[in-house]
Design an enzyme around this catalytic site. Structure first.
Site, mmCIF file in Angstrom:
data_model
loop_
_atom_site.group_PDB
_atom_site.id
_atom_site.type_symbol
_atom_site.label_atom_id
_atom_site.label_comp_id
_atom_site.label_asym_id
_atom_site.label_seq_id
_atom_site.Cartn_x
_atom_site.Cartn_y
_atom_site.Cartn_z
ATOM 1 C CB ALA A 160 -1.178 -0.556 1.382
ATOM 2 C CG HIS B 294 -0.500 -10.687 3.811
ATOM 3 N ND1 HIS B 294 0.037 -11.209 5.002
ATOM 4 C CD2 HIS B 294 -0.768 -11.858 2.441
ATOM 5 C CE1 HIS B 294 -0.929 -11.933 5.327
ATOM 6 N NE2 HIS B 294 -0.819 -12.629 4.015
ATOM 7 C CB CYS B 295 0.117 -4.013 3.493
ATOM 8 S SG CYS B 295 -0.286 -3.751 5.036
ATOM 9 C CB SER B 296 -0.085 -6.811 -1.139
ATOM 10 O OG SER B 296 2.099 -6.267 -0.876
#
Ligand SMILES: Cc1ncc(COP(=O)(O)O)c(C=O)c1O
Length: 400
Positions: free
Chosen positions: A114, A353-355
């Protein structure tokens, strides 16, 4: 390797496999922070008394330690930030906002974190730059051919993770950097998952901007680095303004800024954290990053071999060359798997996982992630495998 250096491993009965989120801290890093608070606390760049001079020296000379570690040209190219996210935002809003014009293209991939997508999305809405995404290959990595086919005459910046935080693919940044330099394209490398694990060379990889975080490399939270090629840093504008970064200002609204890189470190910087980072880098250099990487690959191969024998497990990134592995236990949510593993004191991550863009290609929003570091062991992997073998049966019983 070096387990005895990590107090938490002897104090607590844990198996820690969440190193991509943050790493454990060795005693030398804890000592470096403690010593600053116990014996010579002082602000920097302000006092002439002994503890202030010592703090100045240790803080400023840490830039040389970082320079030697990632091999850039000068200590002046090192800006201390609070972490990778801060570093990328400083680059985007302190440099790219003025450098780029409407219609200019920035090349990213959908597997970026992100922090390497959202600042660009915001900038594209603000000034009309165009974001393009390199198509991912069958194993969710990027090939050089796909990189080349994504370049257009409007490409002005390429911004990529060296190692991605979900797939764990290691990009050939030397090849990409060489292309970018030849074609006058600026190259930013998000090194959050690579600087702690694989060798990187700012000069030879022909990088223009490099971001990374202290806490993912045995250092403390609250400190990171933005490395900027000196000629580019001279053109960058501060995003934060205040004490410590100016030489003078007056009521006629005339101000003079300090030289680079200090003009980008407004306010009291994270002094204790920088000293902790210094200790962490010296510690990693002593072990050797190449050795760390090879050991992680050895552990990962063993993990894949064992996990592959379990028919209830789907692995998504067998081919990536880092210590990151994502999988699911078929029919069980990743959150339930990680809660279940916690009952064995095994720490893993679950989720996206922030992706969050990656799910468009992976078709799987949520996975379990094991991320290894040099203090993990084969025995710890055996414990994970044993727990996972029981896991499917337990969830089958719960289902019925
Ligand atoms: C590839 C990548 N980039 C950026 C970040 C953000 O790092 P930080 O939260 O330390 O700013 C992370 C964190 O997980 C990451 O894995």
């Amino acid at each position: 390797m070096k387990r005895e250096d990590f107090p938490i491993l002897s104090n607590k009965n844990i198996i820690y496999f969440d190193n991509a989120a943050t790493t454990l801290k060795p005693q030398c890093v804890i000592d470096a922070i403690n010593d600053y608070y116990r014996y010579y606390t002082a602000n920097i760049h302000r006092g002439v008394y002994d503890s202030s001079v010592l703090s100045d020296y240790l803080y400023d000379s840490t830039r040389f330690v970082v320079r030697d570690f990632i091999h850039c040209s000068s200590a002046k190219e090192i800006i201390f930030t609070s972490g990778t996210t801060h570093s990328i935002n400083l680059m985007v809003f302190g440099f790219m906002k003025d450098y780029l014009d409407k219609g200019d293209e920035v090349l990213l991939s959908k597997s970026e974190h992100a922090s390497n997508i959202l600042p660009w999305i915001y900038l594209s809405k603000e000034i009309g730059i165009v974001l393009r995404f390199i198509p991912l290959s069958d194993n969710y990595s990027i090939t050089y051919a796909n990189f080349l086919s994504s370049i257009t005459q409007n490409t002005k910046v390429v911004s990529l993770a060296h190692v991605t935080n979900v797939i764990g693919d290691v990009r050939d940044i030397r090849q990409i950097g060489s292309y970018c330099r030849k074609h006058n394209i600026l190259f930013h490398v998000d090194g959050a998952q690579s600087v702690p694990h694989v060798p990187i060379d700012f000069i030879h990889d022909q990088i223009d901007f490099l971001s990374f975080s202290g806490h993912k490399m045995c250092g403390p939270t609250g400190v990171g680095v933005l490395v900027v090629r000196e000629s580019l840093m001279e053109r960058m504008k501060p995003v934060f303004w205040g004490g410590g970064m100016n030489k003078s200002f007056n009521s006629k609204m005339v101000y003079k800024l300090k030289d680079i890189p200090v003009r980008f470190e407004a306010g009291t910087p994270p002094i204790a954290e920088v000293l902790g980072l210094r200790s962490a880098i010296l510690y990693l250099m002593e072990i050797g990053i190449k050795k760390i990487h090879n050991y992680e690959l050895y552990l990962k191969r063993y993990l894949i071999e064992k996990l592959s024998q379990n028919p209830f497990i789907t692995i998504y990134n067998k081919n990536s060359d880092s210590g990151i592995l994502i999988f699911n236990v078929n029919g069980v949510s990743s959150m339930d798997v990680s809660k279940y593993l916690n009952t064995y004191h095994i720490c893993v991550r679950s989720g996206s996982h922030c992706s969050k863009m990656l799910k468009e290609d992976l078709n799987e929003f949520s996975t379990v992630r094991v991320s290894l570091y040099f203090y993990n062991t084969i025995q710890e992997i055996d414990s994970l495998i044993l727990a996972l073998e029981k896991c499917h049966d337990i969830f089958k019983i719960v289902e019925y």
